[in-house]
Design a protein around this motif. Structure first.
Motif, PDB file in Angstrom:
ATOM      1  N   ALA A  54       0.854  -1.188   0.000  1.00 43.24           N
ATOM      2  CA  ALA A  54       0.000   0.000   0.000  1.00 43.24           C
ATOM      3  C   ALA A  54       0.894   1.243   0.000  1.00 43.24           C
ATOM      4  O   ALA A  54       1.895   1.295   0.710  1.00 43.24           O
ATOM      5  CB  ALA A  54      -0.907   0.000   1.225  1.00 43.24           C
ATOM      6  N   GLY A  55       0.566   2.199  -0.833  1.00 45.83           N
ATOM      7  CA  GLY A  55       1.359   3.424  -0.922  1.00 45.83           C
ATOM      8  C   GLY A  55       2.445   3.375  -1.978  1.00 45.83           C
ATOM      9  O   GLY A  55       3.060   4.385  -2.287  1.00 45.83           O
ATOM     10  N   ASP A  56       2.722   2.186  -2.527  1.00 49.30           N
ATOM     11  CA  ASP A  56       3.746   2.027  -3.572  1.00 49.30           C
ATOM     12  C   ASP A  56       3.160   2.345  -4.941  1.00 49.30           C
ATOM     13  O   ASP A  56       2.003   2.015  -5.221  1.00 49.30           O
ATOM     14  CB  ASP A  56       4.268   0.588  -3.625  1.00 49.30           C
ATOM     15  CG  ASP A  56       5.110   0.210  -2.425  1.00 49.30           C
ATOM     16  OD1 ASP A  56       5.429   1.091  -1.599  1.00 49.30           O
ATOM     17  OD2 ASP A  56       5.452  -0.977  -2.317  1.00 49.30           O
ATOM     18  N   ILE A  57       3.973   2.938  -5.782  1.00 45.84           N
ATOM     19  CA  ILE A  57       3.578   3.201  -7.166  1.00 45.84           C
ATOM     20  C   ILE A  57       4.717   2.783  -8.083  1.00 45.84           C
ATOM     21  O   ILE A  57       5.848   3.242  -7.941  1.00 45.84           O
ATOM     22  CB  ILE A  57       3.265   4.690  -7.403  1.00 45.84           C
ATOM     23  CG1 ILE A  57       2.096   5.132  -6.528  1.00 45.84           C
ATOM     24  CG2 ILE A  57       2.974   4.949  -8.885  1.00 45.84           C
ATOM     25  CD1 ILE A  57       1.834   6.618  -6.567  1.00 45.84           C
ATOM     26  N   THR A 119       7.112   5.585  -3.301  1.00 46.76           N
ATOM     27  CA  THR A 119       6.186   5.192  -2.237  1.00 46.76           C
ATOM     28  C   THR A 119       5.817   6.403  -1.406  1.00 46.76           C
ATOM     29  O   THR A 119       6.619   7.327  -1.251  1.00 46.76           O
ATOM     30  CB  THR A 119       6.760   4.082  -1.338  1.00 46.76           C
ATOM     31  OG1 THR A 119       5.728   3.629  -0.455  1.00 46.76           O
ATOM     32  CG2 THR A 119       7.959   4.533  -0.538  1.00 46.76           C
ATOM     33  N   PHE A 120       4.591   6.383  -0.922  1.00 49.51           N
ATOM     34  CA  PHE A 120       4.122   7.439  -0.037  1.00 49.51           C
ATOM     35  C   PHE A 120       3.909   6.902   1.366  1.00 49.51           C
ATOM     36  O   PHE A 120       3.284   7.543   2.202  1.00 49.51           O
ATOM     37  CB  PHE A 120       2.856   8.086  -0.610  1.00 49.51           C
ATOM     38  CG  PHE A 120       3.160   8.826  -1.883  1.00 49.51           C
ATOM     39  CD1 PHE A 120       3.770  10.066  -1.848  1.00 49.51           C
ATOM     40  CD2 PHE A 120       2.891   8.255  -3.107  1.00 49.51           C
ATOM     41  CE1 PHE A 120       4.083  10.744  -3.016  1.00 49.51           C
ATOM     42  CE2 PHE A 120       3.197   8.920  -4.277  1.00 49.51           C
ATOM     43  CZ  PHE A 120       3.796  10.163  -4.236  1.00 49.51           C
ATOM     44  N   ASP A 121       4.462   5.726   1.633  1.00 45.56           N
ATOM     45  CA  ASP A 121       4.438   5.122   2.960  1.00 45.56           C
ATOM     46  C   ASP A 121       5.327   5.966   3.873  1.00 45.56           C
ATOM     47  O   ASP A 121       6.445   6.332   3.500  1.00 45.56           O
ATOM     48  CB  ASP A 121       4.963   3.683   2.863  1.00 45.56           C
ATOM     49  CG  ASP A 121       4.806   2.909   4.151  1.00 45.56           C
ATOM     50  OD1 ASP A 121       4.711   3.528   5.225  1.00 45.56           O
ATOM     51  OD2 ASP A 121       4.787   1.676   4.073  1.00 45.56           O
ATOM     52  N   ASP A 122       4.840   6.294   5.063  1.00 43.20           N
ATOM     53  CA  ASP A 122       5.622   7.109   5.995  1.00 43.20           C
ATOM     54  C   ASP A 122       6.827   6.369   6.559  1.00 43.20           C
ATOM     55  O   ASP A 122       7.775   6.995   7.027  1.00 43.20           O
ATOM     56  CB  ASP A 122       4.738   7.578   7.155  1.00 43.20           C
ATOM     57  CG  ASP A 122       3.753   8.628   6.715  1.00 43.20           C
ATOM     58  OD1 ASP A 122       4.030   9.337   5.722  1.00 43.20           O
ATOM     59  OD2 ASP A 122       2.677   8.737   7.350  1.00 43.20           O
ATOM     60  N   ALA A 123       6.789   5.060   6.540  1.00 41.66           N
ATOM     61  CA  ALA A 123       7.911   4.261   7.041  1.00 41.66           C
ATOM     62  C   ALA A 123       8.164   3.113   6.069  1.00 41.66           C
ATOM     63  O   ALA A 123       7.904   1.954   6.378  1.00 41.66           O
ATOM     64  CB  ALA A 123       7.603   3.739   8.434  1.00 41.66           C
ATOM     65  N   PRO A 124       8.670   3.430   4.871  1.00 43.93           N
ATOM     66  CA  PRO A 124       8.844   2.375   3.874  1.00 43.93           C
ATOM     67  C   PRO A 124       9.947   1.389   4.255  1.00 43.93           C
ATOM     68  O   PRO A 124      10.856   1.726   5.005  1.00 43.93           O
ATOM     69  CB  PRO A 124       9.235   3.142   2.609  1.00 43.93           C
ATOM     70  CG  PRO A 124       9.881   4.385   3.121  1.00 43.93           C
ATOM     71  CD  PRO A 124       9.149   4.725   4.390  1.00 43.93           C
ATOM     72  N   THR A 125       9.817   0.190   3.756  1.00 39.01           N
ATOM     73  CA  THR A 125      10.878  -0.799   3.909  1.00 39.01           C
ATOM     74  C   THR A 125      12.008  -0.366   2.991  1.00 39.01           C
ATOM     75  O   THR A 125      11.798  -0.149   1.797  1.00 39.01           O
ATOM     76  CB  THR A 125      10.362  -2.191   3.494  1.00 39.01           C
ATOM     77  OG1 THR A 125       9.205  -2.475   4.268  1.00 39.01           O
ATOM     78  CG2 THR A 125      11.413  -3.252   3.701  1.00 39.01           C
ATOM     79  N   PHE A 126      13.205  -0.219   3.529  1.00 35.79           N
ATOM     80  CA  PHE A 126      14.313   0.318   2.746  1.00 35.79           C
ATOM     81  C   PHE A 126      14.838  -0.678   1.723  1.00 35.79           C
ATOM     82  O   PHE A 126      15.316  -0.299   0.672  1.00 35.79           O
ATOM     83  CB  PHE A 126      15.438   0.786   3.658  1.00 35.79           C
ATOM     84  CG  PHE A 126      14.991   1.917   4.547  1.00 35.79           C
ATOM     85  CD1 PHE A 126      14.588   3.121   4.001  1.00 35.79           C
ATOM     86  CD2 PHE A 126      14.944   1.757   5.913  1.00 35.79           C
ATOM     87  CE1 PHE A 126      14.165   4.169   4.809  1.00 35.79           C
ATOM     88  CE2 PHE A 126      14.524   2.793   6.720  1.00 35.79           C
ATOM     89  CZ  PHE A 126      14.132   3.999   6.180  1.00 35.79           C
ATOM     90  N   GLN A 127      14.788  -1.938   2.049  1.00 34.35           N
ATOM     91  CA  GLN A 127      15.206  -2.958   1.087  1.00 34.35           C
ATOM     92  C   GLN A 127      13.961  -3.656   0.589  1.00 34.35           C
ATOM     93  O   GLN A 127      13.157  -4.135   1.378  1.00 34.35           O
ATOM     94  CB  GLN A 127      16.156  -3.962   1.719  1.00 34.35           C
ATOM     95  CG  GLN A 127      17.498  -3.371   2.043  1.00 34.35           C
ATOM     96  CD  GLN A 127      18.471  -4.436   2.469  1.00 34.35           C
ATOM     97  OE1 GLN A 127      18.102  -5.498   2.952  1.00 34.35           O
ATOM     98  NE2 GLN A 127      19.741  -4.166   2.284  1.00 34.35           N
ATOM     99  N   ARG A 128      13.825  -3.706  -0.737  1.00 36.99           N
ATOM    100  CA  ARG A 128      12.631  -4.300  -1.323  1.00 36.99           C
ATOM    101  C   ARG A 128      13.010  -5.361  -2.328  1.00 36.99           C
ATOM    102  O   ARG A 128      14.017  -5.261  -3.019  1.00 36.99           O
ATOM    103  CB  ARG A 128      11.811  -3.218  -2.046  1.00 36.99           C
ATOM    104  CG  ARG A 128      11.322  -2.105  -1.160  1.00 36.99           C
ATOM    105  CD  ARG A 128      10.307  -2.586  -0.142  1.00 36.99           C
ATOM    106  NE  ARG A 128       9.073  -2.999  -0.740  1.00 36.99           N
ATOM    107  CZ  ARG A 128       8.074  -2.202  -1.012  1.00 36.99           C
ATOM    108  NH1 ARG A 128       8.130  -0.919  -0.730  1.00 36.99           N
ATOM    109  NH2 ARG A 128       6.981  -2.661  -1.576  1.00 36.99           N
TER     110      ARG A 128
END
Length: 146
Positions: A54-57, A119-128
């Motif tokens: 969620a929040g990823d584009i 991403t518009f996630d406030d705390a995104p996972t840094f490694q994807r």
């Protein structure tokens, strides 16, 4: 002669970003992507990228309509000004591309090199880790390394 499988190269196993970078502007996913396909038969093939949260584009960078350039209007991708793909999804869900009769190995490789992530996630996972699946017109599949 049997259909050969497309071969992807230079795709990172894990992608690393800083939060400020991916929140501020789209980042290229596979800028150094390389693709080989001896049959050059992508008409009717597809590409799917999964693993979005969620929040990823995921989208396509619109470079232009010139020779060797990828253009993108939000739904149709062009290569050198010629439409070769239709794009769907990519906002918190799978990013899907369907190739038409104008799709070539060069066009698909350029598309891969111009895929973007934001991403518009406030705390995104840094490694994807994303799962990429590329299928040619005969059903031969290339997948991102796992």
């Amino acid at each position: 002669m049997p259909n050969s499988r497309p071969v992807l190269a230079n795709l990172p196993l894990v992608l690393d970003w800083r939060e400020n970078d991916v929140n501020r502007a789209p980042q290229l996913l596979f800028a150094d992507a390389a693709l080989r396909d001896a049959d050059d038969n992508f008409a009717g093939g597809s590409l799917m990228l999964q693993g979005l949260a969620a929040g990823d584009i995921v989208s396509v960078r619109d470079v232009g309509q010139g020779v060797g350039q990828i253009g993108f209007d939000g739904q149709t991708a062009t290569f050198g000004g010629v439409a070769f793909a239709t794009v769907a999804g990519g906002e918190g869900a799978a990013f899907e591309v369907s190739f038409n009769g104008a799709a070539t190995t060069a066009a698909v490789e350029a598309l891969l090199a111009n895929l973007t992530f934001q991403t518009f996630d406030d705390a995104p996972t840094f490694q994807r880790r994303f799962d990429l699946r590329l299928e040619d017109a005969a059903g031969a599949v290339a997948q991102s390394p796992s």
